[in-house]
Write a protein that holds these residues in place. Structure first.
Motif, PDB file in Angstrom:
ATOM      1  N   ASN A 426      41.078  -3.821 -12.449  1.00 49.42           N
ATOM      2  CA  ASN A 426      40.143  -3.281 -11.463  1.00 49.42           C
ATOM      3  C   ASN A 426      38.810  -2.920 -12.120  1.00 49.42           C
ATOM      4  OD1 ASN A 426      39.639  -2.441  -8.710  1.00 49.42           O
ATOM      5  ND2 ASN A 426      39.702  -0.334  -9.459  1.00 49.42           N
ATOM      6  N   ALA A 427      38.860  -2.406 -13.357  1.00 44.37           N
ATOM      7  CA  ALA A 427      37.621  -2.085 -14.072  1.00 44.37           C
ATOM      8  C   ALA A 427      36.824  -3.340 -14.371  1.00 44.37           C
ATOM      9  CB  ALA A 427      37.953  -1.338 -15.364  1.00 44.37           C
ATOM     10  N   LEU A 428      37.509  -4.440 -14.722  1.00 43.33           N
ATOM     11  CA  LEU A 428      36.798  -5.702 -14.985  1.00 43.33           C
ATOM     12  C   LEU A 428      36.189  -6.270 -13.699  1.00 43.33           C
ATOM     13  CD1 LEU A 428      39.322  -7.361 -17.468  1.00 43.33           C
ATOM     14  CD2 LEU A 428      37.066  -6.412 -18.008  1.00 43.33           C
ATOM     15  N   LEU A 429      36.931  -6.196 -12.590  1.00 43.97           N
ATOM     16  CA  LEU A 429      36.383  -6.656 -11.306  1.00 43.97           C
ATOM     17  C   LEU A 429      35.160  -5.838 -10.906  1.00 43.97           C
ATOM     18  CD1 LEU A 429      39.695  -7.246  -9.311  1.00 43.97           C
ATOM     19  CD2 LEU A 429      38.087  -9.008 -10.083  1.00 43.97           C
ATOM     20  N   GLY A 430      35.252  -4.515 -11.124  1.00 45.49           N
ATOM     21  CA  GLY A 430      34.120  -3.656 -10.809  1.00 45.49           C
ATOM     22  C   GLY A 430      32.905  -3.966 -11.664  1.00 45.49           C
ATOM     23  N   ALA A 431      33.143  -4.294 -12.941  1.00 45.35           N
ATOM     24  CA  ALA A 431      32.033  -4.646 -13.826  1.00 45.35           C
ATOM     25  C   ALA A 431      31.326  -5.904 -13.327  1.00 45.35           C
ATOM     26  CB  ALA A 431      32.553  -4.851 -15.248  1.00 45.35           C
ATOM     27  N   LEU A 432      32.091  -6.909 -12.882  1.00 43.84           N
ATOM     28  CA  LEU A 432      31.485  -8.134 -12.353  1.00 43.84           C
ATOM     29  C   LEU A 432      30.712  -7.865 -11.066  1.00 43.84           C
ATOM     30  CD1 LEU A 432      34.440 -10.610 -13.016  1.00 43.84           C
ATOM     31  CD2 LEU A 432      32.244 -10.538 -14.213  1.00 43.84           C
ATOM     32  N   ASN A 433      31.234  -7.014 -10.208  1.00 41.99           N
ATOM     33  CA  ASN A 433      30.531  -6.695  -8.961  1.00 41.99           C
ATOM     34  C   ASN A 433      29.208  -5.989  -9.223  1.00 41.99           C
ATOM     35  OD1 ASN A 433      32.208  -7.847  -7.036  1.00 41.99           O
ATOM     36  ND2 ASN A 433      33.480  -6.017  -6.823  1.00 41.99           N
ATOM     37  N   ARG A 434      29.221  -5.046 -10.181  1.00 41.14           N
ATOM     38  CA  ARG A 434      27.985  -4.311 -10.458  1.00 41.14           C
ATOM     39  C   ARG A 434      26.948  -5.199 -11.128  1.00 41.14           C
ATOM     40  NH1 ARG A 434      31.999  -0.423 -11.285  1.00 41.14           N
ATOM     41  NH2 ARG A 434      31.769   1.402  -9.936  1.00 41.14           N
ATOM     42  N   ALA A 435      27.405  -6.247 -11.765  1.00 42.35           N
ATOM     43  CA  ALA A 435      26.468  -7.202 -12.364  1.00 42.35           C
ATOM     44  C   ALA A 435      26.100  -8.314 -11.384  1.00 42.35           C
ATOM     45  CB  ALA A 435      27.077  -7.797 -13.620  1.00 42.35           C
ATOM     46  N   ASN A 436      26.491  -8.147 -10.115  1.00 45.33           N
ATOM     47  CA  ASN A 436      26.210  -9.127  -9.056  1.00 45.33           C
ATOM     48  C   ASN A 436      26.819 -10.499  -9.357  1.00 45.33           C
ATOM     49  OD1 ASN A 436      24.712  -7.341  -7.401  1.00 45.33           O
ATOM     50  ND2 ASN A 436      22.880  -7.677  -8.672  1.00 45.33           N
ATOM     51  N   GLN A 437      27.898 -10.509 -10.059  1.00 44.05           N
ATOM     52  CA  GLN A 437      28.632 -11.746 -10.341  1.00 44.05           C
ATOM     53  C   GLN A 437      29.868 -11.790  -9.431  1.00 44.05           C
ATOM     54  OE1 GLN A 437      29.359 -12.224 -14.559  1.00 44.05           O
ATOM     55  NE2 GLN A 437      27.303 -11.482 -15.112  1.00 44.05           N
ATOM     56  N   HIS A 438      29.623 -11.841  -8.139  1.00 42.24           N
ATOM     57  CA  HIS A 438      30.701 -11.731  -7.159  1.00 42.24           C
ATOM     58  C   HIS A 438      31.600 -12.963  -7.161  1.00 42.24           C
ATOM     59  CE1 HIS A 438      28.561  -8.215  -5.799  1.00 42.24           C
ATOM     60  NE2 HIS A 438      27.467  -8.942  -5.560  1.00 42.24           N
ATOM     61  N   ASP A 439      31.027 -14.148  -7.385  1.00 49.25           N
ATOM     62  CA  ASP A 439      31.859 -15.345  -7.446  1.00 49.25           C
ATOM     63  C   ASP A 439      32.854 -15.271  -8.596  1.00 49.25           C
ATOM     64  OD1 ASP A 439      30.601 -16.533  -5.243  1.00 49.25           O
ATOM     65  OD2 ASP A 439      28.971 -17.314  -6.503  1.00 49.25           O
ATOM     66  N   GLU A 440      32.373 -14.797  -9.764  1.00 46.66           N
ATOM     67  CA  GLU A 440      33.277 -14.646 -10.908  1.00 46.66           C
ATOM     68  C   GLU A 440      34.354 -13.599 -10.633  1.00 46.66           C
ATOM     69  OE1 GLU A 440      30.107 -14.854 -10.969  1.00 46.66           O
ATOM     70  OE2 GLU A 440      29.600 -16.517 -12.319  1.00 46.66           O
ATOM     71  N   ALA A 441      33.984 -12.579  -9.845  1.00 41.41           N
ATOM     72  CA  ALA A 441      34.982 -11.569  -9.493  1.00 41.41           C
ATOM     73  C   ALA A 441      36.093 -12.168  -8.645  1.00 41.41           C
ATOM     74  CB  ALA A 441      34.314 -10.414  -8.759  1.00 41.41           C
ATOM     75  N   LEU A 442      35.731 -13.040  -7.694  1.00 44.60           N
ATOM     76  CA  LEU A 442      36.753 -13.685  -6.869  1.00 44.60           C
ATOM     77  C   LEU A 442      37.611 -14.638  -7.684  1.00 44.60           C
ATOM     78  CD1 LEU A 442      34.704 -14.385  -3.607  1.00 44.60           C
ATOM     79  CD2 LEU A 442      36.438 -12.623  -3.990  1.00 44.60           C
ATOM     80  N   LEU A 443      36.995 -15.339  -8.656  1.00 44.00           N
ATOM     81  CA  LEU A 443      37.778 -16.208  -9.531  1.00 44.00           C
ATOM     82  C   LEU A 443      38.754 -15.399 -10.386  1.00 44.00           C
ATOM     83  CD1 LEU A 443      35.020 -18.742 -10.698  1.00 44.00           C
ATOM     84  CD2 LEU A 443      36.875 -19.144  -9.048  1.00 44.00           C
ATOM     85  N   LEU A 444      38.281 -14.265 -10.890  1.00 44.14           N
ATOM     86  CA  LEU A 444      39.169 -13.406 -11.679  1.00 44.14           C
ATOM     87  C   LEU A 444      40.314 -12.877 -10.822  1.00 44.14           C
ATOM     88  CD1 LEU A 444      39.842 -11.916 -14.299  1.00 44.14           C
ATOM     89  CD2 LEU A 444      38.266 -10.101 -13.592  1.00 44.14           C
ATOM     90  N   PHE A 445      40.016 -12.574  -9.547  1.00 47.30           N
ATOM     91  CA  PHE A 445      41.070 -12.096  -8.662  1.00 47.30           C
ATOM     92  C   PHE A 445      42.143 -13.166  -8.463  1.00 47.30           C
ATOM     93  CE2 PHE A 445      42.824 -11.905  -4.343  1.00 47.30           C
ATOM     94  CZ  PHE A 445      43.422 -10.661  -4.388  1.00 47.30           C
ATOM     95  N   GLU A 446      41.715 -14.425  -8.319  1.00 51.86           N
ATOM     96  CA  GLU A 446      42.689 -15.506  -8.176  1.00 51.86           C
ATOM     97  C   GLU A 446      43.551 -15.626  -9.426  1.00 51.86           C
ATOM     98  OE1 GLU A 446      43.489 -17.211  -5.589  1.00 51.86           O
ATOM     99  OE2 GLU A 446      41.966 -16.234  -4.327  1.00 51.86           O
ATOM    100  N   HIS A 447      42.947 -15.449 -10.588  1.00 54.48           N
ATOM    101  CA  HIS A 447      43.721 -15.477 -11.833  1.00 54.48           C
ATOM    102  C   HIS A 447      44.733 -14.328 -11.873  1.00 54.48           C
ATOM    103  CE1 HIS A 447      44.653 -15.720 -16.106  1.00 54.48           C
ATOM    104  NE2 HIS A 447      44.322 -14.430 -16.218  1.00 54.48           N
ATOM    105  N   ILE A 448      44.297 -13.172 -11.449  1.00 60.94           N
ATOM    106  CA  ILE A 448      45.219 -12.022 -11.460  1.00 60.94           C
ATOM    107  C   ILE A 448      46.379 -12.271 -10.501  1.00 60.94           C
ATOM    108  CG2 ILE A 448      45.402  -9.565 -10.943  1.00 60.94           C
ATOM    109  CD1 ILE A 448      42.435  -9.323 -11.683  1.00 60.94           C
ATOM    110  N   ARG A 449      46.090 -12.817  -9.339  1.00 59.41           N
ATOM    111  CA  ARG A 449      47.140 -13.024  -8.345  1.00 59.41           C
ATOM    112  C   ARG A 449      48.156 -14.063  -8.822  1.00 59.41           C
ATOM    113  NH1 ARG A 449      45.599 -14.305  -2.177  1.00 59.41           N
ATOM    114  NH2 ARG A 449      44.593 -16.115  -3.159  1.00 59.41           N
ATOM    115  N   LYS A 450      47.708 -15.061  -9.573  1.00 49.70           N
ATOM    116  CA  LYS A 450      48.625 -16.090 -10.039  1.00 49.70           C
ATOM    117  C   LYS A 450      49.419 -15.635 -11.257  1.00 49.70           C
ATOM    118  CE  LYS A 450      45.863 -19.983  -8.346  1.00 49.70           C
ATOM    119  NZ  LYS A 450      45.063 -21.196  -8.732  1.00 49.70           N
ATOM    120  N   GLU A 451      48.751 -14.977 -12.210  1.00 45.97           N
ATOM    121  CA  GLU A 451      49.388 -14.632 -13.481  1.00 45.97           C
ATOM    122  C   GLU A 451      50.008 -13.234 -13.483  1.00 45.97           C
ATOM    123  OE1 GLU A 451      49.763 -16.780 -15.820  1.00 45.97           O
ATOM    124  OE2 GLU A 451      48.513 -18.342 -14.891  1.00 45.97           O
TER     125      GLU A 451
END
Length: 606
Positions: A426-451
Motif C-alpha cells: 500500500n505504501a508503494l502504491l501510494g508513492a506512485l499515486n503521489r508521483a502521478n504515476q497512476h498507470d504504474e500503480a494499476l500495473l503494480l496492483f495487477e502484480h499484487i493480485r496475481k502474486e
C-alpha cells in the motif's frame, strides 16, 4: 524451687517440670520477679546452647527466664542461700522461645520444642513432642489436648509481630562478615532471618554496609513489605550510607504503590539535601523518567531529562531509549529527535525499538532524509531493521514523492529476508499515486493480485480506486467495487465515493447516480463528499430534478453553495436564485462567493 530437667530422647529433648513440696501451692510463675530454670541435656554434643524462655502465667503477664542447655558432664548448680553458681561451659547461642504454663500442674510433665540458630542463620529442627511418664498422674492424651488448645488460641498477628521484631545474640562482631550474611540471606529471599540479623547488628552498634542494605531492601520489596523497607531506607539515609541504587529501589516501589507524586516528593526532598543530592546519579534520574514514561507524562519526563543534563551526568542507552519512545508515543517528535541526536553525540548506539520509534517520528515530521540516514546506520552497525521500520520509511518517502528511493528500500526489505506485507504494498502504491504515476500503480496492483492475492485488503483497493479516479477509469472502478463486494469486504463510504468521483471525472453522471442508488440499498448513508460529487455531476449532465432530490436528502450549506455556484457557471441564474431563496428560508448561510455570484446575476437597471 522449680527445677527443669532435659533428658535426651532422640530425635528431641524433653523438659520435665516438678515442684518441691513446700511450693506445691504456688506452682505458677511469680508476678513479682523473674527466676531461673536450669536445663541439663544428657548426651548432647560438647557445644553449649542458651535459650530465653517466655512463660505465660495466668495473670496474662510474661516473665523471662534464662534456660541453659549444657553438654554432657557439664552442670549448673544453684543452692538457695549459698549465692553460688558454677557454669563450666560458654554459651554460644541464644533464642527466645515462648512457653505457656497455663496448663502446668504439680508433678506434671511438659514437653519443649525449640529451634537452633547459628550466628544469624536459622536451621529449623522440628522435634516431635515427647511426654515422659515418670511421676505424673495426668494422662498423656489430656496434656496433649491442652497443649493443642492453647496453641490454637494464640493470636497469629502477635506471632508475626514477634517474628518481625526478632533479634539474635551475635557472637561474630565483624561488620563485613555479618554484611555478607545479610547479603546471602536476602538473595535467597530469607527475609525474616536477614531482617532479624540486620536489627541485631543495629542494636549492637554495628553497621551493615550499603550493599547488604540494598539487597535487604530489594528482598523486602519482593515480599511486599514496603513499610519495613521504608524503615531500612530511613535508617540508611540517617547513617549516610545511602546510594543511588537505594533511591532507585525505593522510588520505583513507592511509585507503584502510592503513585508518581509521592515518588516525586521523595526525589525533590533528596535534591534539597546537600548530603543526599550527591546520590542522585544517572540511575535515579532514569528511574524517575521511567516512572513518568509509564504514565505518558512527557512533561515531567522532559523535566527529569533536563535535570540530568544540568547535573552533569550522562544518560545511558536505557535512558535515551525510554525518552525517545515516550516522546514519540506522546506525539512530541521534535523532542524525540533531540534525544536521539544527544544519544548519538554521547557515542551510544540506539536499540532496535529506539531506531524504529525515531524513524516513525521522522516520517510524521516529513524528515525522510533523517529517517534514511538512521536506516543506513542500522546497516552499518550490523543490525537488521525490522519490517515495520522499513514500511514506515517507504511511506515517508512516498509522501515526499521519492518513488525511486521508496523502491530501493523495498529491495532492501527483500534482501533482509522480510516478506512484504499489505502495508508495504500500500505504501508503494501510494508513492506512485503521489508521483502521478497512476498507470504504474494499476500495473503494480495487477502484480499484487496475481502474486500476493491473499494480502489484498480494503486499503489497497481504495488506493487503486484513487488511481482510477485520477485517470477517469469509471469502468475499472466499477469492476473493482464489484470485486470487493464479491470478496466479502466491508465496503466503506470512502470506496463508494471514489467510484462516484471516477464517474464524475469521466462525465458519467447517470452511472454515478446508479452507484449512489446501490449504496443506499446497502444501507450506506451518503456524506457531504458523496452529495457534492453527485451535485457537480448532475449540473454538468443537466439532471436538474435529480439535483433537487439530492439537495433534499440532507440539506447542507456547503452542498447548496456548490449547487448555486455550479448553476451560475452554467448560466442557470433563475434556478440559482430559486435555490438561493430556499437556502435562506431553511436557515442556511451562503458563503462569500455565492453572495457575489448572486449579486452579479441581479438584473441591471436602465
Amino acid at each position: 524451687m522449680i527445677m527443669v530437667e532435659v533428658l535426651r530422647n532422640p530425635p528431641a529433648c524433653s523438659a520435665s517440670t516438678y515442684l518441691s513440696n513446700r511450693q506445691a501451692s504456688s506452682h505458677h510463675c511469680s508476678i513479682r520477679r523473674d527466676f531461673g530454670i536450669h536445663f541439663q541435656c544428657i548426651g548432647c554434643s560438647s557445644v553449649s546452647y542458651c535459650w530465653n524462655l517466655r512463660f505465660k502465667p495466668h495473670f496474662s503477664k510474661i516473665h523471662v527466664g534464662r534456660v541453659v542447655a549444657l553438654a554432657e558432664r557439664s552442670r549448673c548448680d544453684t543452692r538457695p542461700g549459698s549465692g553460688e553458681q558454677r557454669i563450666q561451659e560458654t554459651f554460644l547461642m541464644c533464642k527466645s522461645v515462648e512457653i505457656d504454663n497455663s496448663f502446668l500442674k504439680p508433678n506434671a510433665v511438659a514437653s519443649l520444642g525449640f529451634d537452633l540458630f547459628c550466628e544469624g542463620e536459622r536451621v529449623s529442627e522440628n522435634y516431635p513432642q515427647q511426654i515422659l511418664p515418670p511421676w505424673s498422674s495426668l494422662p498423656d492424651q489430656e496434656l496433649e489436648d491442652q497443649n493443642h488448645a492453647e496453641s490454637d488460641s494464640r493470636n497469629p498477628a502477635k506471632i508475626n509481630d514477634e517474628a518481625e521484631n526478632e533479634m539474635y545474640y551475635l557472637e561474630e562482631r565483624n561488620e563485613e562478615i555479618l554484611s555478607k550474611r545479610i547479603l546471602k540471606l536476602s538473595r535467597t529471599n530469607k527475609v525474616r532471618s536477614a531482617l532479624a540479623l540486620h536489627r541485631s547488628m543495629v542494636s549492637s552498634g554495628l553497621l551493615p554496609n550499603s550493599h547488604a542494605c540494598n539487597s535487604l531492601i530489594s528482598s523486602l520489596l519482593r515480599s511486599g513489605k514496603l513499610d519495613v523497607a521504608m524503615e531500612i531506607f530511613q535508617l540508611v539515609k540517617s547513617r549516610e550510607i545511602i546510594t543511588g541504587h537505594t533511591y532507585s529501589l525505593i522510588l520505583k516501589a513507592v511509585a507503584n504503590a502510592w503513585g508518581s507524586d509521592k515518588a516525586l516528593s521523595i526525589f525533590e526532598e533528596a535534591k534539597k539535601d546537600n548530603k543526599t543530592e550527591a546520590c542522585l546519579d544517572t540511575l535515579v534520574y532514569s528511574t524517575m523518567i521511567a516512572i513518568f514514561s509509564k504514565e505518558n507524562n512527557w512533561v515531567q519526563a522532559e523535566r527529569m531529562w533536563r535535570g540530568l543534563q544540568k547535573s552533569g551526568h550522562v544518560g545511558t542507552l536505557v535512558t535515551y531509549r525510554i525518552l525517545v519512545c515516550t516522546f514519540v508515543r506522546c506525539g512530541q517528535n521534535e523532542l524525540a529527535l533531540d534525544a536521539y541526536h544527544e544519544m548519538i553525540q554521547n557515542g551510544l548506539t540506539p536499540s532496535d525499538d529506539a531506531m524504529e520509534a525515531i524513524i516513525g517520528a521522522c516520517t510524521r515530521e516529513g524528515k525522510w532524509d533523517i529517517a534514511l540516514n538512521i536506516l543506513q546506520s542500522f546497516l552499518y552497525s550490523n543490525m537488521k531493521p525490522s519490517l515495520t521500520a522499513c514500511n514506515a520509511l517507504i511511506n515517508s518517502l512516498g509522501k515526499a514523492s521519492q518513488v525511486e528511493l521508496a523502491f530501493n528500500v523495498y529491495g532492501l526489505v527483500k534482501a533482509l529476508g522480510h516478506t512484504p506485507d499489505a502495508y508495504t504494498w500500500n505504501a508503494l502504491l501510494g508513492a506512485l499515486n503521489r508521483a502521478n504515476q497512476h498507470d504504474e500503480a494499476l500495473l503494480l496492483f495487477e502484480h499484487i493480485r496475481k502474486e500476493h492475492g491473499s494480502i489484498l485488503n480494503l486499503h489497497i483497493y481504495n488506493t487503486c480506486l484513487m488511481s482510477c479516479k485520477k485517470l477517469g477509469l469509471w469502468d475499472r472502478a466499477m469492476q473493482l467495487l464489484w470485486e470487493m463486494e464479491a470478496s466479502g469486504f466491508h465496503v466503506s463510504i470512502t470506496s463508494y465515493n471514489l467510484v462516484i468521483a471516477a464517474c464524475e471525472s469521466a462525465r458519467k453522471p447517470k452511472i454515478a447516480l446508479q452507484v449512489y442508488d446501490h449504496m443506499v440499498l446497502k444501507n450506506k448513508l451518503p456524506d457531504i463528499f458523496t452529495q457534492m460529487s453527485l451535485i457537480r455531476g448532475c449540473i454538468w449532465g443537466s439532471l436538474w430534478n435529480e439535483m433537487e432530490e439530492i439537495l433534499n436528502v440532507a440539506p447542507n450549506g456547503s452542498v447548496y453553495n456548490a449547487a448555486i455556484q455550479g448553476l451560475c457557471l452554467r448560466r442557470k441564474t433563475d434556478l440559482a436564485r430559486k435555490l438561493y431563496t430556499r437556502m435562506r428560508e431553511i436557515g442556511l448561510k451562503p458563503d462569500g462567493k455565492t453572495r457575489a455570484l448572486m449579486l452579479q446575476s441581479l438584473p441591471k437597471r436602465n
